[in-house]
Design a protein around this motif. Structure first.
Motif, PDB file in Angstrom:
ATOM      1  N   LYS A  63       0.851  -1.198   0.000  1.00  0.00           N
ATOM      2  CA  LYS A  63       0.000   0.000   0.000  1.00  0.00           C
ATOM      3  C   LYS A  63       0.878   1.237   0.000  1.00  0.00           C
ATOM      4  O   LYS A  63       1.752   1.399   0.844  1.00  0.00           O
ATOM      5  CB  LYS A  63      -0.945   0.011   1.195  1.00  0.00           C
ATOM      6  CG  LYS A  63      -1.879   1.226   1.176  1.00  0.00           C
ATOM      7  CD  LYS A  63      -3.284   0.895   1.609  1.00  0.00           C
ATOM      8  CE  LYS A  63      -3.394   0.599   3.059  1.00  0.00           C
ATOM      9  NZ  LYS A  63      -3.276   1.817   3.910  1.00  0.00           N
ATOM     10  N   GLU A  71      -2.929   4.898  -3.014  1.00  0.00           N
ATOM     11  CA  GLU A  71      -3.905   5.684  -2.235  1.00  0.00           C
ATOM     12  C   GLU A  71      -3.768   7.166  -2.552  1.00  0.00           C
ATOM     13  O   GLU A  71      -2.663   7.686  -2.649  1.00  0.00           O
ATOM     14  CB  GLU A  71      -3.612   5.423  -0.752  1.00  0.00           C
ATOM     15  CG  GLU A  71      -4.477   6.197   0.218  1.00  0.00           C
ATOM     16  CD  GLU A  71      -4.182   5.787   1.670  1.00  0.00           C
ATOM     17  OE1 GLU A  71      -3.385   4.840   1.888  1.00  0.00           O
ATOM     18  OE2 GLU A  71      -4.746   6.430   2.567  1.00  0.00           O
ATOM     19  N   ASP A 127      -9.429   5.868   0.706  1.00  0.00           N
ATOM     20  CA  ASP A 127      -9.458   6.158   2.141  1.00  0.00           C
ATOM     21  C   ASP A 127     -10.621   7.114   2.341  1.00  0.00           C
ATOM     22  O   ASP A 127     -10.659   8.207   1.748  1.00  0.00           O
ATOM     23  CB  ASP A 127      -8.124   6.787   2.570  1.00  0.00           C
ATOM     24  CG  ASP A 127      -8.068   7.072   4.067  1.00  0.00           C
ATOM     25  OD1 ASP A 127      -9.043   7.640   4.597  1.00  0.00           O
ATOM     26  OD2 ASP A 127      -7.044   6.755   4.690  1.00  0.00           O
ATOM     27  N   HIS A 147     -10.185  10.950   2.890  1.00  0.00           N
ATOM     28  CA  HIS A 147      -9.269  11.694   2.024  1.00  0.00           C
ATOM     29  C   HIS A 147      -9.939  12.508   0.923  1.00  0.00           C
ATOM     30  O   HIS A 147      -9.398  12.661  -0.164  1.00  0.00           O
ATOM     31  CB  HIS A 147      -8.251  10.730   1.396  1.00  0.00           C
ATOM     32  CG  HIS A 147      -7.215  10.246   2.365  1.00  0.00           C
ATOM     33  ND1 HIS A 147      -6.103   9.544   1.988  1.00  0.00           N
ATOM     34  CD2 HIS A 147      -7.118  10.390   3.704  1.00  0.00           C
ATOM     35  CE1 HIS A 147      -5.366   9.250   3.051  1.00  0.00           C
ATOM     36  NE2 HIS A 147      -5.974   9.754   4.100  1.00  0.00           N
ATOM     37  N   ASP A 169      -9.424   2.166   2.880  1.00  0.00           N
ATOM     38  CA  ASP A 169      -8.972   2.520   4.218  1.00  0.00           C
ATOM     39  C   ASP A 169     -10.189   3.145   4.875  1.00  0.00           C
ATOM     40  O   ASP A 169     -10.586   4.266   4.541  1.00  0.00           O
ATOM     41  CB  ASP A 169      -7.836   3.556   4.158  1.00  0.00           C
ATOM     42  CG  ASP A 169      -6.463   2.920   4.166  1.00  0.00           C
ATOM     43  OD1 ASP A 169      -6.369   1.678   4.179  1.00  0.00           O
ATOM     44  OD2 ASP A 169      -5.471   3.671   4.164  1.00  0.00           O
ATOM     45  N   ASP A 206      -8.118   2.205   8.694  1.00  0.00           N
ATOM     46  CA  ASP A 206      -6.966   3.106   8.861  1.00  0.00           C
ATOM     47  C   ASP A 206      -7.416   4.198   9.827  1.00  0.00           C
ATOM     48  O   ASP A 206      -7.995   5.193   9.414  1.00  0.00           O
ATOM     49  CB  ASP A 206      -6.543   3.693   7.511  1.00  0.00           C
ATOM     50  CG  ASP A 206      -5.385   4.677   7.665  1.00  0.00           C
ATOM     51  OD1 ASP A 206      -4.775   4.713   8.744  1.00  0.00           O
ATOM     52  OD2 ASP A 206      -5.096   5.421   6.707  1.00  0.00           O
TER      53      ASP A 206
HETATM   54 MN    MN Z   1      -5.126   5.691   4.585  1.00  0.00          MN
END
Ligand code: MN
Ligand code: RM4
Length: 403
Positions: A137, A179, A214, A217, A241, A301
């Motif tokens: 990742k 990511e 994620d 994000h 995530d 995460d």
């Molecule tokens: Mn993340």
């Protein structure tokens, strides 16, 4: 899917990956509050992750972050995790915490720094070989703070070059998960700021490169389920995530801030039959095919700055299961019929009926079928493990960001 046996069957097969860093101390840029009993090394993190799996039954892997989880012998770490009933999952590279990376890592204008960053990414693939992990990742803090600071396109070229070198190093059964993040720590440009940029790089690289979403994000108000639907449609959703946020990248427990958004995301996953490898939905012609290969990685995460970490991870797993259970309860035939009829309110009502269902009794029953306690948080708290690690983990340095 309204057949409750099928709903429970899907929930038993769905797996969630825990982040090693969630068990260490964390905080904000203002303060890291240390907690007693926090792990001092990667093996102790794996012990704590194994507790989460023990009480939930659906979290059999732990992602590691290098160098936070650096050990001399990665095979021994993997064996330690296996002995506790879990495995090592994704290997997360960290090219954001060295002084050298002030102006970026693989996008840095200085070729020496780029070389150092690339060597770390390749080292992470070596670690995957040792642990048996399938996923690398990659998240990059690279970017700029001021207009004119560096050339946007030149940085993209450097990024593509490094990613290609890492991609070429991947073995069979290994993939690269890229990511994106809108901003932070860079405030003007970020080199992988959005799913479009991540997707463009992954498409140029090939089948082993996929995008990670994620959930923290994005800019406020972004329709994340739309992004997820599009990535699934083109076979490029590598993983999630999960965390939740009120403002920016808050890294709070998944489902805590906006469980409805989480449900909407999982509705797209369920429709695409992407809950676990081999899932067949038969919902629509588009999604009837069984997914093969590693499938979507459902990773957490998160950081637990003020709450106790192991119960917070257990709570997070439960929140994920609640969202998925509701998504599995959507009457997909009724939904499709209402949609084709142009029945706006009817279609919305089908979705809301599923969302408004209290799935906690169903999940308690599922756990009993799996030989688990119906309330995993309660069972963990009664186990005495929390007190035991506080008594045992004395001395040494707690893992984390400086506590
Ligand atoms: Mn993340
Ligand atoms: C980043 C990103 C990565 C995570 C680090 C700790 O914001 O979300 O996935 O590994 O934080």
């Amino acid at each position: 899917m309204r057949d409750l046996t099928a709903v429970k069957d899907a929930l038993k097969k769905h797996q969630i990956e825990l982040p090693s860093w969630a068990f260490g101390n964390s905080g904000t840029r203002f303060k890291v509050f240390g907690q007693p009993g926090v792990p001092r090394n990667a093996c102790e993190k794996a012990d704590d992750a194994a507790q989460v799996h023990k009480y939930t039954g659906v979290a059999p892997s732990m992602a590691v972050h290098i160098p936070w989880d650096r050990v001399d012998d990665y095979q021994a770490l993997a064996a330690h995790a296996r002995a506790g009933g879990i495995r090592i999952g994704a290997v997360n590279a960290n090219v954001f915490q060295d002084d050298d990376y002030k102006l970026g890592s693989i996008c840095n204008p200085d070729p020496k720094v780029r070389k150092k960053a690339l060597a770390h990414l390749l080292e992470c693939v070596d670690i995957m070989d040792a642990t048996g992990s399938g996923d690398l990742k990659l998240w990059f803090a690279d970017g700029t703070n001021y207009p004119g600071q560096d050339d946007i396109v030149a940085r993209q070229d450097r990024l593509a070059e490094a990613l290609a070198a890492v991609y070429a190093r991947l073995g069979d059964g290994q993939r690269m998960l890229l990511e994106y993040k809108l901003f932070e720590p860079s405030f003007y440009t970020t080199d992988v700021p959005d799913w479009g940029t991540a997707l463009a790089h992954c498409q140029a690289l090939g089948d082993k490169a996929q995008v990670v979403v994620d959930t923290g994000h994005h800019a406020p108000g972004v329709n994340i389920e739309f992004i997820v639907a599009m990535l699934l449609k083109v076979g490029k959703l590598g993983g999630f995530d999960f965390n939740s946020r009120f403002y920016a990248d808050d890294d709070l427990m998944v489902g805590a801030a906006d469980p409805f958004q989480f449900f909407r995301i999982m509705h797209e996953v369920v429709k695409a039959a992407a809950l676990y490898p081999g899932q067949r939905s038969g919902i629509t012609a588009r999604s009837a095919a069984a997914h093969t290969g590693p499938g979507v990685a459902f990773m957490l995460d998160q950081c637990h700055n003020i709450e106790p970490k192991i119960p917070a991870q257990i709570r997070s797993v439960m929140n994920v299961q609640e969202g998925i259970a509701k998504a599995l309860l959507v009457d997909i035939d009724a939904l499709a019929a209402a949609q084709l009829d142009g029945d706006v309110l009817g279609a919305n009502a089908v979705l809301m009926d599923a969302y408004n269902t209290d799935v906690r009794p169903l999940l308690a029953g599922l756990r009993e079928e799996m030989g688990l306690a119906p309330d995993p948080v309660k069972a963990y708290l009664a186990s005495g493990y929390g007190e035991k690690i506080i008594a045992e983990r004395v001395g040494g340095t707690s893992a984390g960001w400086g506590a």
